[in-house]
Motif scaffolding. Structure first.
Motif, PDB file in Angstrom:
ATOM      1  N   ASN A   1       0.862  -1.299   0.083  1.00 59.05           N
ATOM      2  CA  ASN A   1       0.045   0.000   0.119  1.00 59.05           C
ATOM      3  C   ASN A   1       0.801   1.221   0.129  1.00 59.05           C
ATOM      4  O   ASN A   1       0.358   2.254  -0.418  1.00 59.05           O
ATOM      5  CB  ASN A   1      -0.714   0.008   1.268  1.00 59.05           C
ATOM      6  N   SER A   2       2.107   1.149   0.276  1.00 55.29           N
ATOM      7  CA  SER A   2       3.049   2.240   0.428  1.00 55.29           C
ATOM      8  C   SER A   2       3.758   2.624  -0.944  1.00 55.29           C
ATOM      9  O   SER A   2       4.185   3.696  -1.216  1.00 55.29           O
ATOM     10  CB  SER A   2       3.966   2.273   1.663  1.00 55.29           C
ATOM     11  N   SER A   3       3.894   1.410  -1.730  1.00 50.84           N
ATOM     12  CA  SER A   3       4.776   1.370  -2.654  1.00 50.84           C
ATOM     13  C   SER A   3       3.895   1.474  -4.133  1.00 50.84           C
ATOM     14  O   SER A   3       4.347   1.813  -5.295  1.00 50.84           O
ATOM     15  CB  SER A   3       5.722   0.313  -2.856  1.00 50.84           C
ATOM     16  N   LEU A   4       2.752   0.788  -3.950  1.00 50.69           N
ATOM     17  CA  LEU A   4       1.814   0.782  -5.172  1.00 50.69           C
ATOM     18  C   LEU A   4       0.879   2.225  -5.256  1.00 50.69           C
ATOM     19  O   LEU A   4       0.141   2.572  -4.335  1.00 50.69           O
ATOM     20  CB  LEU A   4       0.871  -0.568  -5.289  1.00 50.69           C
ATOM     21  N   GLY A   5       0.607   2.467  -6.416  1.00 47.31           N
ATOM     22  CA  GLY A   5      -0.254   3.657  -6.741  1.00 47.31           C
ATOM     23  C   GLY A   5      -0.874   3.552  -8.313  1.00 47.31           C
ATOM     24  O   GLY A   5      -0.377   2.875  -8.945  1.00 47.31           O
ATOM     25  N   SER A   6      -2.032   4.407  -8.419  1.00 44.16           N
ATOM     26  CA  SER A   6      -2.627   4.147  -9.561  1.00 44.16           C
ATOM     27  C   SER A   6      -1.723   4.797 -10.838  1.00 44.16           C
ATOM     28  O   SER A   6      -1.846   4.587 -11.841  1.00 44.16           O
ATOM     29  CB  SER A   6      -3.796   5.229  -9.618  1.00 44.16           C
ATOM     30  N   THR A   7      -0.582   5.460 -10.631  1.00 47.67           N
ATOM     31  CA  THR A   7       0.163   6.018 -11.549  1.00 47.67           C
ATOM     32  C   THR A   7       1.142   4.744 -11.944  1.00 47.67           C
ATOM     33  O   THR A   7       1.408   5.103 -13.448  1.00 47.67           O
ATOM     34  CB  THR A   7       1.459   6.935 -10.993  1.00 47.67           C
ATOM     35  N   LEU A   8       0.967   3.712 -11.764  1.00 45.06           N
ATOM     36  CA  LEU A   8       1.778   2.699 -12.254  1.00 45.06           C
ATOM     37  C   LEU A   8       1.007   2.048 -13.359  1.00 45.06           C
ATOM     38  O   LEU A   8       1.670   1.369 -14.297  1.00 45.06           O
ATOM     39  CB  LEU A   8       1.858   1.497 -11.280  1.00 45.06           C
ATOM     40  N   LEU A   9      -0.390   2.538 -13.464  1.00 42.48           N
ATOM     41  CA  LEU A   9      -1.192   2.111 -14.665  1.00 42.48           C
ATOM     42  C   LEU A   9      -0.789   2.751 -16.107  1.00 42.48           C
ATOM     43  O   LEU A   9      -1.095   2.204 -17.055  1.00 42.48           O
ATOM     44  CB  LEU A   9      -2.644   2.309 -14.213  1.00 42.48           C
ATOM     45  N   GLU A  10       0.054   3.623 -15.621  1.00 38.26           N
ATOM     46  CA  GLU A  10       0.362   4.428 -16.906  1.00 38.26           C
ATOM     47  C   GLU A  10       1.681   4.254 -17.600  1.00 38.26           C
ATOM     48  O   GLU A  10       1.987   4.353 -18.518  1.00 38.26           O
ATOM     49  CB  GLU A  10       0.404   6.370 -16.571  1.00 38.26           C
ATOM     50  N   GLY A  11       2.504   3.201 -16.762  1.00 36.61           N
ATOM     51  CA  GLY A  11       3.579   2.747 -17.540  1.00 36.61           C
ATOM     52  C   GLY A  11       3.576   1.472 -18.168  1.00 36.61           C
ATOM     53  O   GLY A  11       2.423   0.848 -18.126  1.00 36.61           O
ATOM     54  N   SER A  12       4.612   0.838 -18.106  1.00 37.43           N
ATOM     55  CA  SER A  12       4.748  -0.498 -18.922  1.00 37.43           C
ATOM     56  C   SER A  12       4.673  -1.543 -17.822  1.00 37.43           C
ATOM     57  O   SER A  12       4.396  -2.853 -18.186  1.00 37.43           O
ATOM     58  CB  SER A  12       6.101  -0.717 -19.680  1.00 37.43           C
ATOM     59  N   GLN A  13       4.653  -1.254 -16.277  1.00 37.81           N
ATOM     60  CA  GLN A  13       4.775  -2.273 -15.487  1.00 37.81           C
ATOM     61  C   GLN A  13       3.476  -2.901 -15.343  1.00 37.81           C
ATOM     62  O   GLN A  13       3.089  -4.007 -14.789  1.00 37.81           O
ATOM     63  CB  GLN A  13       4.987  -1.550 -14.035  1.00 37.81           C
ATOM     64  N   VAL A  14       2.388  -2.380 -15.864  1.00 36.99           N
ATOM     65  CA  VAL A  14       1.065  -2.981 -15.939  1.00 36.99           C
ATOM     66  C   VAL A  14       0.866  -4.069 -16.878  1.00 36.99           C
ATOM     67  O   VAL A  14      -0.027  -5.006 -16.596  1.00 36.99           O
ATOM     68  CB  VAL A  14      -0.190  -1.945 -16.374  1.00 36.99           C
ATOM     69  N   TYR A  15       1.966  -4.215 -17.848  1.00 39.40           N
ATOM     70  CA  TYR A  15       2.048  -5.461 -18.794  1.00 39.40           C
ATOM     71  C   TYR A  15       3.283  -6.604 -18.164  1.00 39.40           C
ATOM     72  O   TYR A  15       3.289  -7.356 -18.952  1.00 39.40           O
ATOM     73  CB  TYR A  15       2.496  -5.087 -20.303  1.00 39.40           C
ATOM     74  N   LEU A  16       3.672  -6.351 -17.112  1.00 35.92           N
ATOM     75  CA  LEU A  16       4.616  -7.088 -16.576  1.00 35.92           C
ATOM     76  C   LEU A  16       4.237  -8.646 -16.445  1.00 35.92           C
ATOM     77  O   LEU A  16       3.035  -9.062 -16.184  1.00 35.92           O
ATOM     78  CB  LEU A  16       5.201  -6.772 -14.912  1.00 35.92           C
ATOM     79  N   GLY A  17       4.846  -9.678 -17.061  1.00 30.08           N
ATOM     80  CA  GLY A  17       4.427 -10.950 -17.220  1.00 30.08           C
ATOM     81  C   GLY A  17       3.644 -11.305 -18.230  1.00 30.08           C
ATOM     82  O   GLY A  17       3.409 -12.516 -18.726  1.00 30.08           O
ATOM     83  N   LEU A  18       3.032 -10.270 -19.186  1.00 29.54           N
ATOM     84  CA  LEU A  18       2.219 -10.429 -20.243  1.00 29.54           C
ATOM     85  C   LEU A  18       3.002 -10.210 -21.605  1.00 29.54           C
ATOM     86  O   LEU A  18       3.352  -9.261 -21.898  1.00 29.54           O
ATOM     87  CB  LEU A  18       1.042  -9.705 -20.172  1.00 29.54           C
ATOM     88  N   SER A  19       3.328 -11.311 -22.257  1.00 30.94           N
ATOM     89  CA  SER A  19       4.028 -11.192 -23.377  1.00 30.94           C
ATOM     90  C   SER A  19       3.352 -11.629 -24.887  1.00 30.94           C
ATOM     91  O   SER A  19       3.118 -12.625 -24.961  1.00 30.94           O
ATOM     92  CB  SER A  19       5.250 -12.311 -23.459  1.00 30.94           C
ATOM     93  N   PRO A  20       2.978 -10.650 -25.530  1.00 25.72           N
ATOM     94  CA  PRO A  20       2.412 -10.875 -26.861  1.00 25.72           C
ATOM     95  C   PRO A  20       3.185 -11.504 -27.838  1.00 25.72           C
ATOM     96  O   PRO A  20       2.720 -12.391 -28.617  1.00 25.72           O
ATOM     97  CB  PRO A  20       2.024  -9.258 -27.079  1.00 25.72           C
ATOM     98  N   ARG A  21       4.591 -11.492 -27.668  1.00 30.04           N
ATOM     99  CA  ARG A  21       5.566 -12.110 -28.336  1.00 30.04           C
ATOM    100  C   ARG A  21       5.260 -13.362 -28.218  1.00 30.04           C
ATOM    101  O   ARG A  21       5.463 -14.190 -29.358  1.00 30.04           O
ATOM    102  CB  ARG A  21       7.173 -11.499 -28.055  1.00 30.04           C
ATOM    103  N   ASP A  22       5.436 -14.210 -27.073  1.00 31.15           N
ATOM    104  CA  ASP A  22       5.242 -15.391 -26.878  1.00 31.15           C
ATOM    105  C   ASP A  22       3.952 -16.023 -27.270  1.00 31.15           C
ATOM    106  O   ASP A  22       3.584 -17.016 -28.013  1.00 31.15           O
ATOM    107  CB  ASP A  22       5.472 -15.739 -25.514  1.00 31.15           C
ATOM    108  N   LEU A  23       2.903 -14.949 -27.086  1.00 35.06           N
ATOM    109  CA  LEU A  23       1.584 -15.495 -27.892  1.00 35.06           C
ATOM    110  C   LEU A  23       1.541 -15.549 -29.342  1.00 35.06           C
ATOM    111  O   LEU A  23       0.750 -16.637 -29.807  1.00 35.06           O
ATOM    112  CB  LEU A  23       0.455 -14.354 -27.372  1.00 35.06           C
ATOM    113  N   VAL A  24       2.068 -14.886 -30.005  1.00 37.02           N
ATOM    114  CA  VAL A  24       2.124 -14.777 -31.578  1.00 37.02           C
ATOM    115  C   VAL A  24       2.964 -16.063 -31.794  1.00 37.02           C
ATOM    116  O   VAL A  24       2.805 -16.737 -32.987  1.00 37.02           O
ATOM    117  CB  VAL A  24       2.724 -13.633 -31.897  1.00 37.02           C
ATOM    118  N   LEU A  25       4.169 -16.225 -31.064  1.00 36.25           N
ATOM    119  CA  LEU A  25       4.776 -17.337 -31.510  1.00 36.25           C
ATOM    120  C   LEU A  25       4.386 -19.001 -31.274  1.00 36.25           C
ATOM    121  O   LEU A  25       4.244 -19.786 -31.995  1.00 36.25           O
ATOM    122  CB  LEU A  25       6.310 -17.442 -30.613  1.00 36.25           C
ATOM    123  N   HIS A  26       3.207 -18.819 -30.311  1.00 38.06           N
ATOM    124  CA  HIS A  26       2.508 -19.968 -30.206  1.00 38.06           C
ATOM    125  C   HIS A  26       1.235 -19.989 -31.075  1.00 38.06           C
ATOM    126  O   HIS A  26       0.875 -21.159 -31.609  1.00 38.06           O
ATOM    127  CB  HIS A  26       2.043 -20.044 -28.439  1.00 38.06           C
TER     128      HIS A  26
END
Length: 635
Positions: A152-177
């Motif tokens: 609660n001290s380190s997470l905030g809604s500003t994180l939704l604006e950056g690339s961290q919201v996609y952490l662990g989600l790889s469209p590259r692997d999806l297209v390869l598969h």
């Protein structure tokens, strides 16, 4: 307990040999006034134990689950859950409780968050779960309380604006598969069909499903706030305690008197009323309002004044079947209503109650935004979602269209619930896959197979030549760029962000194309039947009901339009071979024939000599070329 940040609760779920899955610890307590070890659950979250500790978990040492919970009474948005499961041998425990009678202990540590930061929460949670199990004493809960405070001290809604919201989600692997089938999945969801993903373990399931959703601009960040608006099988008791005590600004929809006087209130199914072009998207209960629930609040019926239509705090049993009914397209598409809405915006602002609210909470029409280097979001007037200047994200997961990355067996009834108009859901239990009549498409992730049951839907989703070029473009860039290009983070073409950018451009072009007059030829590149079906969806009607001036700057043609060529013939052949039963049989015959030729060549190679060797070489070369082309689109 007052919410101090985005994380609502840290929960431990365990498997009891007699009671099954149950909550063993929660911080803060899930129910106010109860202890941290209370096993009591809010009615809305009755499926929490079965989501956090998934079916068949005993087959894996560890697993990760993403899941969605419906909002609790008084809240309005989806609760995003991330759970890390592990099991440990009972004999390894330093402190062994009396009720541990099995050889292994299975538990999940779970975070319930108001922000969809799946990968980021997972990364933090995995470390803490490992440390919690390493204690070998599950009564040591201080580390879990520290996790709550830290998040609660380190997470905030500003994180939704950056690339961290996609952490662990790889469209590259999806297209390869999935290769070219990624575009079919994209279009299936655009059409708001009932799509079921299937694979074990759960981490592969939720990873693939959420990665597909990440291809839709803004969907992960702002498009899932209403994606879990469902009721448990035993509906919540109709007691006054579930009613909100005080009305909130966002429980009202502002409608000018000119709108209500010039617009017929159409009767939908179940006798419900639909008020002009004003949807209840984004409102707390997300249900239709009835005649008895309209309140004018003293407004005079003169032109320019504002009436406020009270949104009911929850649905009545009689209205359940029509809860998800979409807006009347003839009403939504009236351009004169759009102009009236814009002209009366300032008058509406003055007429709304000013106590305890800010201008940011007012729904406004999307206006052109200055290019300041970052996306400007405003509340959508119709969708209720935070939208950018293009109207993204589309209002797909609203009005009873669910997104459930993982479904427990106990939620099976939702697939046939009359209040659920569609879903994108993930399952690991084979019972879901076997009941094909409950879904429009089953995505078997292991084999990258998309099984569409309805022949007419298959025809609608059959890719056009331009679509095949687009898919081929994606596959080639992903397969030709080796992994080492991305090790230092400098890779672009063929990378995750690049793929998301391609789908964003594709969707923007589609939206721009439908607005153009005399656009039959342009729309044929996207698929005439597909566009016709898409125009009947709720998400299109909501998007089309608003003006999004930024779309005017988008090139209104398919990114891969052009004249038909020989290479297109090869693409079409490859697609046909891999996606029809007859084509697959022909492909298998060709493989078998090639193998027999090679074996025969070994037997008679001496007598036939160089001529046969040359012929065999030519055959192998041709078949190799054909196979590569086939794989580039069909695997």
């Amino acid at each position: 307990m007052e919410k101090r940040g985005p994380v609502l609760h840290i929960v431990v779920v365990g498997f009891h040999h007699k009671k099954g899955c149950q909550v063993e610890f929660s911080y803060p307590p899930l129910k106010p006034g109860e202890g941290h070890d209370s096993q009591s659950l809010p009615e809305e979250w009755k499926y929490l134990p079965f989501l956090a500790l998934p079916d068949g978990a005993h087959n894996y040492q560890e697993d990760t689950v993403f899941f969605h919970l419906p909002p609790r009474s008084g809240d309005r948005t989806t609760v995003y859950g991330v759970s890390c499961y592990r099991q440990i041998e009972a004999k390894a425990l330093k402190v062994r409780q009396a009720d541990i009678t099995r050889e292994t202990v299975q538990k999940s540590v779970c975070v319930l968050s108001q922000l969809p930061l799946y990968g980021l929460l997972q990364a933090k949670l995995q470390l803490i779960t490992h440390a919690y199990f390493e204690e070998k004493d599950f009564s040591q809960i201080s580390i879990l309380k520290e996790l709550y405070d830290h998040m609660n001290s380190s997470l905030g809604s500003t994180l939704l604006e950056g690339s961290q919201v996609y952490l662990g989600l790889s469209p590259r692997d999806l297209v390869l598969h999935f290769r070219h089938k990624v575009l079919i999945l994209f279009k299936l969801i655009l059409l708001e069909k009932k799509v079921l993903f299937y694979i074990s373990p759960v981490n592969r399931l939720v990873g693939a499903l959420m990665t597909v959703l990440s291809l839709f601009p803004g969907m992960i960040e702002h498009g899932l706030t209403e994606c879990s608006q469902y009721r448990p099988r035993k509906s919540i008791s109709e007691d006054a305690g579930l009613q909100e005590n005080t009305p909130r600004l966002d429980n009202y929809v502002s409608v000018s008197a000119t709108d209500t006087s010039n617009t017929d209130l159409g009767m939908g199914k179940g006798g419900r009323k639909m008020a002009g072009n004003h949807s209840l998207e984004g409102q707390k209960a997300n249900v239709p309002f009835s005649q008895s629930e309209k309140t004018c609040n003293g407004a005079q019926p003169s032109n320019g004044t504002v009436q406020r239509l009270k949104v009911p705090s929850r649905a009545s049993p009689a209205s359940s079947e029509s809860d998800w009914e979409t807006l009347d397209p003839s009403v939504l598409e009236e351009s004169n209503l759009k102009e009236e809405r814009e002209n009366t915006t300032s008058e509406q602002v003055e007429s709304l109650p000013s106590e305890g609210m800010s201008s940011e909470s007012l729904p406004i029409t999307v206006q052109p935004q200055a290019n300041t280097g970052h996306t400007v979001l405003v509340p959508g007037l119709i969708s209720g979602l935070e939208e950018d200047q293009y109207g993204m994200p589309l209002a797909i997961f609203t009005k009873g269209y669910l997104c459930l990355p993982y479904m427990a067996l106990q939620q099976h009834h939702l697939l046939s619930d009359v209040t659920v108009r569609g879903f994108v859901a993930g399952a690991t239990n084979i019972l879901f896959r076997q009941q094909k009549h409950l879904s429009d498409a089953i995505v078997e992730i292991e084999d990258a197979h998309v099984q569409i049951h309805d022949p007419e839907l298959r025809k609608i989703l059959n890719p056009t030549t331009a679509d095949l070029r687009f898919a081929d473009y994606l596959v080639k860039h992903v397969t030709e760029n080796r992994d080492d290009v991305f090790l230092d983070g400098t890779g672009w073409e063929g990378g995750d962000e690049w793929i998301r950018a391609q789908f964003s451009a594709y969707l923007h072009a589609l939206l721009a194309a439908v607005l153009q007059p005399d656009n039959e030829k342009t729309l044929s590149d996207f698929g005439t039947a597909f566009v016709a079906a898409w125009k009947n969806t709720h998400n299109y009607r909501v998007w089309n009901s608003n003006k999004h001036p930024a779309i005017a700057e988008v090139n209104s043609s398919h990114p891969f339009q052009g004249q038909y060529s020989v290479s297109d013939v090869k693409l079409r052949l490859s697609h046909s071979v891999q996606n029809s039963e007859r084509g697959k049989k022909i492909g298998n015959v060709m493989v078998s024939t090639s193998r027999n030729v090679v074996q025969t060549g070994k037997a008679v190679g001496q007598s036939v000599g160089g001529a046969f060797t040359s012929a065999k070489s030519a055959m192998s070369s041709w078949f190799s070329t054909f196979t590569q082309s086939t794989q580039s689109l069909g695997d």
